[in-house]
Design an enzyme around this catalytic site. Structure first.
Site, PDB file in Angstrom:
ATOM      1  N   LYS A   1      38.248  13.629  41.986  1.00  0.00           N
ATOM      2  CA  LYS A   1      37.828  13.528  43.186  1.00  0.00           C
ATOM      3  C   LYS A   1      38.282  12.055  43.690  1.00  0.00           C
ATOM      4  CE  LYS A   1      33.826  16.712  43.573  1.00  0.00           C
ATOM      5  NZ  LYS A   1      32.443  16.760  44.029  1.00  0.00           N
TER       6      LYS A   1
ATOM      7  N   LYS B   1      41.392  24.834  42.389  1.00  0.00           N
ATOM      8  CA  LYS B   1      39.916  25.583  42.727  1.00  0.00           C
ATOM      9  C   LYS B   1      39.702  25.580  44.234  1.00  0.00           C
ATOM     10  CE  LYS B   1      36.429  22.936  42.202  1.00  0.00           C
ATOM     11  NZ  LYS B   1      35.203  21.878  41.954  1.00  0.00           N
TER      12      LYS B   1
ATOM     13  N   LYS C   1      35.509  22.823  49.030  1.00  0.00           N
ATOM     14  CA  LYS C   1      34.974  22.739  50.270  1.00  0.00           C
ATOM     15  C   LYS C   1      35.881  21.410  50.803  1.00  0.00           C
ATOM     16  CE  LYS C   1      30.150  22.522  48.522  1.00  0.00           C
ATOM     17  NZ  LYS C   1      29.031  21.777  48.325  1.00  0.00           N
TER      18      LYS C   1
HETATM   19  P1  TYM Z   1      28.705  21.858  43.908  1.00  0.00           P
HETATM   20  O1  TYM Z   1      27.984  21.576  44.962  1.00  0.00           O
HETATM   21  O2  TYM Z   1      30.141  21.133  43.793  1.00  0.00           O
HETATM   22  O3  TYM Z   1      28.916  23.246  43.826  1.00  0.00           O
HETATM   23  C1  TYM Z   1      27.807  24.174  43.619  1.00  0.00           C
HETATM   24  C2  TYM Z   1      27.826  25.465  42.677  1.00  0.00           C
HETATM   25  O4  TYM Z   1      29.129  25.788  42.853  1.00  0.00           O
HETATM   26  C3  TYM Z   1      30.027  26.080  41.885  1.00  0.00           C
HETATM   27  N1  TYM Z   1      31.384  26.227  42.228  1.00  0.00           N
HETATM   28  C4  TYM Z   1      32.289  27.245  42.183  1.00  0.00           C
HETATM   29  N2  TYM Z   1      32.246  28.347  40.934  1.00  0.00           N
HETATM   30  C5  TYM Z   1      33.339  28.936  41.048  1.00  0.00           C
HETATM   31  N3  TYM Z   1      34.511  28.838  41.869  1.00  0.00           N
HETATM   32  C6  TYM Z   1      34.514  27.519  42.630  1.00  0.00           C
HETATM   33  N4  TYM Z   1      35.634  27.552  43.183  1.00  0.00           N
HETATM   34  C7  TYM Z   1      33.589  26.786  42.810  1.00  0.00           C
HETATM   35  N5  TYM Z   1      32.955  25.809  43.406  1.00  0.00           N
HETATM   36  C8  TYM Z   1      31.842  25.482  43.109  1.00  0.00           C
HETATM   37  C9  TYM Z   1      29.738  24.838  40.879  1.00  0.00           C
HETATM   38  O5  TYM Z   1      30.207  24.992  39.595  1.00  0.00           O
HETATM   39  C10 TYM Z   1      28.183  24.723  41.237  1.00  0.00           C
HETATM   40  O6  TYM Z   1      27.699  25.498  40.293  1.00  0.00           O
HETATM   41  N6  TYM Z   1      27.152  18.548  40.445  1.00  0.00           N
HETATM   42  C11 TYM Z   1      27.068  19.992  41.122  1.00  0.00           C
HETATM   43  C12 TYM Z   1      25.560  20.007  41.759  1.00  0.00           C
HETATM   44  C13 TYM Z   1      24.493  19.545  40.756  1.00  0.00           C
HETATM   45  C14 TYM Z   1      23.896  20.309  39.687  1.00  0.00           C
HETATM   46  C15 TYM Z   1      22.857  19.616  39.163  1.00  0.00           C
HETATM   47  C16 TYM Z   1      24.098  21.608  39.322  1.00  0.00           C
HETATM   48  C17 TYM Z   1      23.672  18.297  40.635  1.00  0.00           C
HETATM   49  N7  TYM Z   1      22.705  18.463  40.041  1.00  0.00           N
HETATM   50  C18 TYM Z   1      21.975  20.077  37.997  1.00  0.00           C
HETATM   51  C19 TYM Z   1      23.284  21.965  38.263  1.00  0.00           C
HETATM   52  C20 TYM Z   1      22.356  21.195  37.806  1.00  0.00           C
HETATM   53  C21 TYM Z   1      27.888  19.998  42.122  1.00  0.00           C
HETATM   54  O7  TYM Z   1      28.556  19.104  42.731  1.00  0.00           O
HETATM   55  O8  TYM Z   1      28.018  21.475  42.448  1.00  0.00           O
END
Ligand code: TYM
Length: 333
Positions: free
Chosen positions: A114, A198, A201
């Site tokens: 990032k 991947k 967004k």
């Molecule tokens: P975030 O917002 O980037 O993504 C949310 C969830 O979607 C999954 N994900 C994917 N899975 C499969 N293929 C993809 N291309 C893909 N893109 C995103 C992510 O693995 C995630 O599960 N740090 C985390 C958010 C967070 C969190 C937490 C998660 C904050 N606190 C506590 C679990 C527990 C994040 O940025 O997810």
């Protein structure tokens, strides 16, 4: 024993098929099991690790909550709330950051991706973000955390932080060490334009992803334009490694159909891509269109969404404030 589930999604707009198949689909199944206690958090504190427009952020918080509900999470069963409404998250993150080692954070690959080449210009928040994620999880004594494959390293860090805090403060089992729930298959959905990247967004090309708010014709167009190759559909999974885009599209199809990759391969063996793409678009439209319509409907009723978030944050606050008080005592405050 009942499972305590916690997970979060950033309200940064454009939730996509990767978020759905990697995480939200799994949230819905966990929500539907009556033995589970689930908390699903709109992680707005995480979102501001990169610059956000305040007005858009507010709207995106509602849209993420609407996406949870439209996908099938029942707010009467699971707690849905936004992270900034419960101040214990920020406080716990600070305390845990004083327990975490810089060496651990230096290993986080997502920060490197990032921050890109301009690491010096990235915010400190972006760097310490996995510690906030650990705080989210540990405040609720979560036993299981459903995420996509890209969050695996952050969860390992969370486990290390929990164990180190327990050791440092002589508090055996104070923080529960959570288990990641990552699906064996299809836990990393790739870009429609590049099967080695991947689905994300932040990809500048909207054609790289299916957004959960895309309309039918947009979905059909994106799948039509999705990268493939000039061979026929594969006969077996054997040489799929060298055809990442094809493997990804077959993975999306299989995941939406809840069937094995092998079964999908047999279904389209040696056929043309156009035939497969048509079926793939159909199944994506069948799944996404009702969600997209429901999101729009929910967004028309801001008061309803705000009430869900307020109720959720009241419930979350009760749990988190008890834990943060115990943390304060252990630390000596
Ligand atoms: P975030 O917002 O980037 O993504 C949310 C969830 O979607 C999954 N994900 C994917 N899975 C499969 N293929 C993809 N291309 C893909 N893109 C995103 C992510 O693995 C995630 O599960 N740090 C985390 C958010 C967070 C969190 C937490 C998660 C904050 N606190 C506590 C679990 C527990 C994040 O940025 O997810």
């Amino acid at each position: 024993m009942s499972k305590k589930i916690f997970s979060g999604v950033q309200p940064t707009g454009n939730l996509h098929l990767g978020n759905y198949l990697g995480a939200i689909k799994n949230f819905v199944e966990l929500n539907n099991n009556k033995d589970n206690q689930c908390i699903f958090c709109v992680v707005d504190l995480h979102a501001i690790t990169v610059k956000q427009d305040p007005k858009e952020l507010k709207q995106n918080i509602r849209e993420t909550a609407a996406t949870f509900i439209a996908s099938g999470i029942d707010p009467n069963k699971s707690i849905i709330f936004n992270q900034s409404a419960v101040s214990a998250h920020a406080e716990a993150a600070w305390i845990l950051s004083c327990v975490s080692k810089i060496g651990w954070l230096n290993r986080m690959t997502q920060f490197k991706e990032k921050a890109g080449k301009d690491k010096e210009k990235a915010s400190i928040g972006l760097y310490s973000y996995p510690v906030l994620m650990a705080a989210d999880i540990l405040l609720y004594d979560s036993t299981h955390v459903p995420v996509g494959d890209d969050q695996k390293q952050h969860l390992e860090l969370c486990r290390d932080i929990a164990q180190k805090f327990n050791n440092d403060f002589n508090a055996v089992n104070f923080f529960k060490v959570p288990e990641p729930l990552i699906q064996n298959k299809f836990s990393r959905i790739m870009s429609l334009k590049d099967g080695t990247k991947k689905m994300s967004k932040s990809d500048p090309s909207d054609l790289s992803r299916i957004n959960l708010t895309d309309k039918k014709d947009e979905i059909i167009n994106k799948i039509k334009k999705a990268k493939t190759d000039d061979q026929l559909m594969p006969e077996s999974a054997k040489n799929l490694d060298s055809r990442p885009e094809v493997e990804n599209l077959l993975g999306i199809y299989s995941s939406l159909k809840n069937q094995s990759l092998e079964k999908s391969i047999t279904e389209f063996k040696r056929k043309n891509f156009s035939e497969f793409k048509e079926k793939l678009s159909d199944i994506i439209v069948d799944k996404i269109e009702p969600i997209s319509k429901e999101i729009k409907k929910l967004l028309d009723d801001k008061n309803y969404l705000d009430k869900i978030l307020l109720d959720g944050s009241n419930k979350a606050s009760k749990i988190a404030s008890k834990k943060i008080n115990e943390i304060r005592q252990l630390v000596g405050f």
